[in-house]
Design a protein around this motif. Structure first.
Motif, PDB file in Angstrom:
ATOM      1  N   PHE A   1       0.852  -1.207   0.000  1.00 11.11           N
ATOM      2  CA  PHE A   1       0.000   0.000   0.000  1.00 11.11           C
ATOM      3  C   PHE A   1       0.881   1.247   0.000  1.00 11.11           C
ATOM      4  CE2 PHE A   1      -2.521   3.192   2.464  1.00 11.11           C
ATOM      5  CZ  PHE A   1      -3.492   3.430   1.492  1.00 11.11           C
ATOM      6  N   ALA A   2       2.150   1.073   0.426  1.00 17.56           N
ATOM      7  CA  ALA A   2       3.112   2.179   0.384  1.00 17.56           C
ATOM      8  C   ALA A   2       3.278   2.726  -1.031  1.00 17.56           C
ATOM      9  CB  ALA A   2       4.464   1.719   0.927  1.00 17.56           C
ATOM     10  N   ALA A   3       3.003   1.902  -2.052  1.00 14.61           N
ATOM     11  CA  ALA A   3       3.128   2.348  -3.443  1.00 14.61           C
ATOM     12  C   ALA A   3       1.827   2.940  -3.979  1.00 14.61           C
ATOM     13  CB  ALA A   3       3.552   1.172  -4.322  1.00 14.61           C
ATOM     14  N   VAL A   4       0.823   3.040  -3.104  1.00 12.81           N
ATOM     15  CA  VAL A   4      -0.512   3.469  -3.546  1.00 12.81           C
ATOM     16  C   VAL A   4      -0.959   4.771  -2.891  1.00 12.81           C
ATOM     17  CG1 VAL A   4      -2.979   2.835  -3.578  1.00 12.81           C
ATOM     18  CG2 VAL A   4      -1.231   1.080  -3.997  1.00 12.81           C
ATOM     19  N   GLY A   5      -0.892   4.844  -1.551  1.00 16.07           N
ATOM     20  CA  GLY A   5      -1.658   5.864  -0.834  1.00 16.07           C
ATOM     21  C   GLY A   5      -0.895   6.962  -0.122  1.00 16.07           C
ATOM     22  N   TYR A   6       0.362   7.212  -0.498  1.00 18.98           N
ATOM     23  CA  TYR A   6       1.161   8.200   0.241  1.00 18.98           C
ATOM     24  C   TYR A   6       1.558   9.384  -0.645  1.00 18.98           C
ATOM     25  CZ  TYR A   6       1.372   5.023   4.167  1.00 18.98           C
ATOM     26  OH  TYR A   6       1.021   4.227   5.236  1.00 18.98           O
ATOM     27  N   GLY A   7       1.929  10.476   0.025  1.00 19.52           N
ATOM     28  CA  GLY A   7       2.380  11.668  -0.693  1.00 19.52           C
ATOM     29  C   GLY A   7       1.253  12.497  -1.270  1.00 19.52           C
ATOM     30  N   HIS A   8       0.017  12.210  -0.850  1.00 18.20           N
ATOM     31  CA  HIS A   8      -1.152  12.941  -1.364  1.00 18.20           C
ATOM     32  C   HIS A   8      -1.725  13.857  -0.286  1.00 18.20           C
ATOM     33  CE1 HIS A   8      -1.224  10.289  -4.846  1.00 18.20           C
ATOM     34  NE2 HIS A   8      -1.107   9.259  -4.022  1.00 18.20           N
TER      35      HIS A   8
ATOM     36  N   HIS B   1      -8.075   5.890   3.783  1.00 14.00           N
ATOM     37  CA  HIS B   1      -9.101   4.882   3.476  1.00 14.00           C
ATOM     38  C   HIS B   1      -8.708   4.148   2.197  1.00 14.00           C
ATOM     39  CE1 HIS B   1     -11.729   6.606   6.540  1.00 14.00           C
ATOM     40  NE2 HIS B   1     -11.387   7.789   6.069  1.00 14.00           N
ATOM     41  N   LEU B   2      -9.182   2.912   2.053  1.00 10.98           N
ATOM     42  CA  LEU B   2      -8.880   2.166   0.835  1.00 10.98           C
ATOM     43  C   LEU B   2      -9.995   1.182   0.549  1.00 10.98           C
ATOM     44  CD1 LEU B   2      -6.205  -0.590   1.497  1.00 10.98           C
ATOM     45  CD2 LEU B   2      -7.405   0.563   3.325  1.00 10.98           C
ATOM     46  N   SER B   3     -10.051   0.727  -0.710  1.00 10.77           N
ATOM     47  CA  SER B   3     -11.083  -0.226  -1.121  1.00 10.77           C
ATOM     48  C   SER B   3     -10.438  -1.519  -1.601  1.00 10.77           C
ATOM     49  CB  SER B   3     -11.916   0.380  -2.261  1.00 10.77           C
ATOM     50  OG  SER B   3     -12.732  -0.627  -2.847  1.00 10.77           O
ATOM     51  N   THR B   4     -10.971  -2.653  -1.125  1.00 11.97           N
ATOM     52  CA  THR B   4     -10.495  -3.959  -1.610  1.00 11.97           C
ATOM     53  C   THR B   4     -11.546  -4.619  -2.503  1.00 11.97           C
ATOM     54  OG1 THR B   4     -11.358  -5.034   0.384  1.00 11.97           O
ATOM     55  CG2 THR B   4      -9.036  -4.354   0.411  1.00 11.97           C
ATOM     56  N   ALA B   5     -12.433  -3.787  -3.057  1.00  7.65           N
ATOM     57  CA  ALA B   5     -13.530  -4.324  -3.876  1.00  7.65           C
ATOM     58  C   ALA B   5     -13.014  -5.116  -5.069  1.00  7.65           C
ATOM     59  CB  ALA B   5     -14.425  -3.172  -4.360  1.00  7.65           C
ATOM     60  N   LYS B   6     -11.881  -4.696  -5.634  1.00 13.75           N
ATOM     61  CA  LYS B   6     -11.364  -5.359  -6.844  1.00 13.75           C
ATOM     62  C   LYS B   6     -10.972  -6.811  -6.557  1.00 13.75           C
ATOM     63  CE  LYS B   6      -7.790  -4.739 -10.382  1.00 13.75           C
ATOM     64  NZ  LYS B   6      -6.687  -3.853 -10.816  1.00 13.75           N
ATOM     65  N   ALA B   7     -10.219  -7.039  -5.470  1.00 14.25           N
ATOM     66  CA  ALA B   7      -9.799  -8.411  -5.128  1.00 14.25           C
ATOM     67  C   ALA B   7     -11.007  -9.275  -4.792  1.00 14.25           C
ATOM     68  CB  ALA B   7      -8.819  -8.387  -3.956  1.00 14.25           C
TER      69      ALA B   7
ATOM     70  N   ASP C   1      -4.574  15.185   2.247  1.00 13.85           N
ATOM     71  CA  ASP C   1      -5.575  14.411   2.992  1.00 13.85           C
ATOM     72  C   ASP C   1      -6.876  14.333   2.190  1.00 13.85           C
ATOM     73  OD1 ASP C   1      -3.694  14.267   4.925  1.00 13.85           O
ATOM     74  OD2 ASP C   1      -4.649  15.662   6.325  1.00 13.85           O
ATOM     75  N   THR C   2      -7.490  13.149   2.206  1.00 15.48           N
ATOM     76  CA  THR C   2      -8.739  12.953   1.474  1.00 15.48           C
ATOM     77  C   THR C   2      -9.572  11.884   2.165  1.00 15.48           C
ATOM     78  OG1 THR C   2      -9.708  12.252  -0.640  1.00 15.48           O
ATOM     79  CG2 THR C   2      -7.597  11.275  -0.070  1.00 15.48           C
ATOM     80  N   ASP C   3     -10.894  11.990   2.040  1.00 15.68           N
ATOM     81  CA  ASP C   3     -11.785  10.946   2.550  1.00 15.68           C
ATOM     82  C   ASP C   3     -12.078   9.907   1.471  1.00 15.68           C
ATOM     83  OD1 ASP C   3     -12.025  11.907   5.125  1.00 15.68           O
ATOM     84  OD2 ASP C   3     -13.673  13.254   4.611  1.00 15.68           O
ATOM     85  N   ARG C   4     -11.624  10.168   0.263  1.00 21.13           N
ATOM     86  CA  ARG C   4     -11.853   9.226  -0.839  1.00 21.13           C
ATOM     87  C   ARG C   4     -11.010   7.970  -0.628  1.00 21.13           C
ATOM     88  NH1 ARG C   4      -9.161   7.612  -5.229  1.00 21.13           N
ATOM     89  NH2 ARG C   4      -7.422   9.055  -4.915  1.00 21.13           N
ATOM     90  N   PRO C   5     -11.602   6.783  -0.761  1.00 20.50           N
ATOM     91  CA  PRO C   5     -10.798   5.565  -0.603  1.00 20.50           C
ATOM     92  C   PRO C   5      -9.797   5.416  -1.751  1.00 20.50           C
ATOM     93  CG  PRO C   5     -13.162   5.070  -0.506  1.00 20.50           C
ATOM     94  CD  PRO C   5     -13.026   6.463  -1.003  1.00 20.50           C
TER      95      PRO C   5
ATOM     96  N   ALA D   1      -4.614  -5.372  -0.625  1.00 21.00           N
ATOM     97  CA  ALA D   1      -4.923  -6.433   0.344  1.00 21.00           C
ATOM     98  C   ALA D   1      -5.075  -5.801   1.722  1.00 21.00           C
ATOM     99  CB  ALA D   1      -3.817  -7.480   0.363  1.00 21.00           C
ATOM    100  N   ALA D   2      -6.303  -5.792   2.240  1.00 24.86           N
ATOM    101  CA  ALA D   2      -6.572  -5.258   3.580  1.00 24.86           C
ATOM    102  C   ALA D   2      -7.801  -5.957   4.133  1.00 24.86           C
ATOM    103  CB  ALA D   2      -6.806  -3.754   3.537  1.00 24.86           C
ATOM    104  N   ALA D   3      -7.840  -6.097   5.466  1.00 24.35           N
ATOM    105  CA  ALA D   3      -9.006  -6.722   6.099  1.00 24.35           C
ATOM    106  C   ALA D   3     -10.214  -5.789   6.067  1.00 24.35           C
ATOM    107  CB  ALA D   3      -8.676  -7.089   7.543  1.00 24.35           C
ATOM    108  N   GLY D   4      -9.957  -4.495   6.043  1.00 23.12           N
ATOM    109  CA  GLY D   4     -11.031  -3.519   6.052  1.00 23.12           C
ATOM    110  C   GLY D   4     -10.450  -2.125   6.133  1.00 23.12           C
TER     111      GLY D   4
END
Length: 344
Positions: A128-135, A307-313, A137-141, A249-252
């Motif tokens: 997730f370090a390659a996905v959600g950092y350096g942005h 926040h993040l979404s695991t809907a794809k997996a 703040d946002t409430d968007r997953p 990959a996240a539990a929630g």
């Protein structure tokens, strides 16, 4: 037993050991790379603790991400590669290239060797370090369409994971040939430990259970159980729809450290008596970070929730992970079971 062979890189790692066990359980022959063959006995013992007899279906080869030698032998005759090995520092290095170069070059080494050996598909463990950092703040997953902005003031580790994954996709576009690539981007990996060697993330639960924190800083992060992360790697390895895709990959959703402390106290009772109940004031954490460089990243992330979404997996691969509460609880229970907590 099928006759397909899987190479799992870095077999002594917390996640890699579970990937080996699940691949053996599914009937694959497994080869795993280690930096030294002296690790073989411990890895076999850990896999037996999961209830999987390894026997002749598991073989070992020496190979190191910093050198070309050993990789042609490691991938020879393999149908799939799970590239799980990656440097993870206890402390951030002063020179970020100490992390970036081995992460990127090691990934490319494995991909080149796999392509030459006509491996069908490689699954890389990114983060997730390659996905959600350096942005901002946002409430968007965050989803798999997002990439970390390495110019956004991120740590060397986060930069290394981002650049290594980018390099993998660039390699595939340029010279991957018919070989396929899938990438897994897990959050912090928790879950039952098999002994004293485990992921660095587990130390957070250890510190809480041992009462090493006077209170919990306002940190939030998502968790995933190591068993579910391994399961997702195997699904991505064989599913037709996983080729050319990355999967979070996240539990929630993220939990705060305070939430985790509450789970431990509620689920473990007296065994969690040292877990702190107070929330630390932000200023106290920032003050500590001024004299303790290891705390700077904590101070920088106070109050941030990604926040993040695991809907794809879930949708493409039918992945159904355990809950965050079960993941946290089983981590602590295993630390107790293996005597890895201080008895006070």
């Amino acid at each position: 037993m099928n006759h397909e062979t899987v190479l799992v890189t870095g077999g002594s790692g917390f996640l890699a050991t579970r990937c080996i066990a699940q691949a053996l359980q599914a009937g694959y022959r497994v080869r795993t790379s280690v930096r030294t063959l002296g690790r073989e006995g411990r890895i076999r013992k850990d896999i037996e603790r999961v209830g999987v007899p390894a026997g002749d279906a598991l073989t070992f080869v020496t190979a190191d991400l910093t050198s070309d030698s050993g990789w042609p032998e490691a991938v020879a005759g393999c149908d799939y590669v799970l590239h799980v090995a990656s440097p993870f520092p206890q402390n951030q290095p002063e020179n970020e290239d100490d992390l970036i170069v081995p992460a990127r070059e090691g990934t490319l080494r494995v991909l080149r060797a796999a392509r030459e050996a006509k491996v069908r598909r490689v699954v890389i463990t990114s983060s997730f370090a390659a996905v959600g950092y350096g942005h901002p703040d946002t409430d968007r997953p965050f989803t798999e369409d997002d990439w970390t902005d390495i110019d956004g003031g991120v740590s060397p580790y986060i930069t290394s994971k981002t650049l290594a994954e980018r390099a993998a996709w660039d390699f595939m576009a340029r010279e991957g040939g018919p070989m396929e690539l899938s990438v897994i981007n897990p959050v912090g990996i928790f879950g039952p430990v098999l002994g004293p060697d485990h992921a660095a993330s587990i130390n957070m639960i250890k510190m809480l259970m041992n009462g090493d924190m006077p209170g919990t800083p306002r940190l939030s992060f998502a968790v995933v159980d190591v068993r579910d992360a391994a399961d997702l790697h195997l699904r991505a390895m064989t599913s037709r729809s996983a080729a050319g895709q990355r999967f979070l990959a996240a539990a929630g959703d993220p939990l705060s450290l305070h939430d985790i402390a509450l789970i431990l106290r509620r689920r473990l009772g007296e065994a969690a008596r040292h877990v702190p109940s107070e929330i630390l004031p932000d200023e106290a954490v920032r003050e500590a970070a001024r004299t303790h460089p290891a705390m700077r990243e904590t101070a920088d992330n106070l109050g941030k929730v990604r926040h993040l979404s695991t809907a794809k997996a879930r949708r493409l691969l039918g992945w159904t992970p355990r809950s965050s509460e079960e993941t946290v609880t089983s981590t602590a229970e295993s630390l107790l079971r293996h005597g890895l907590l201080r008895q006070v």
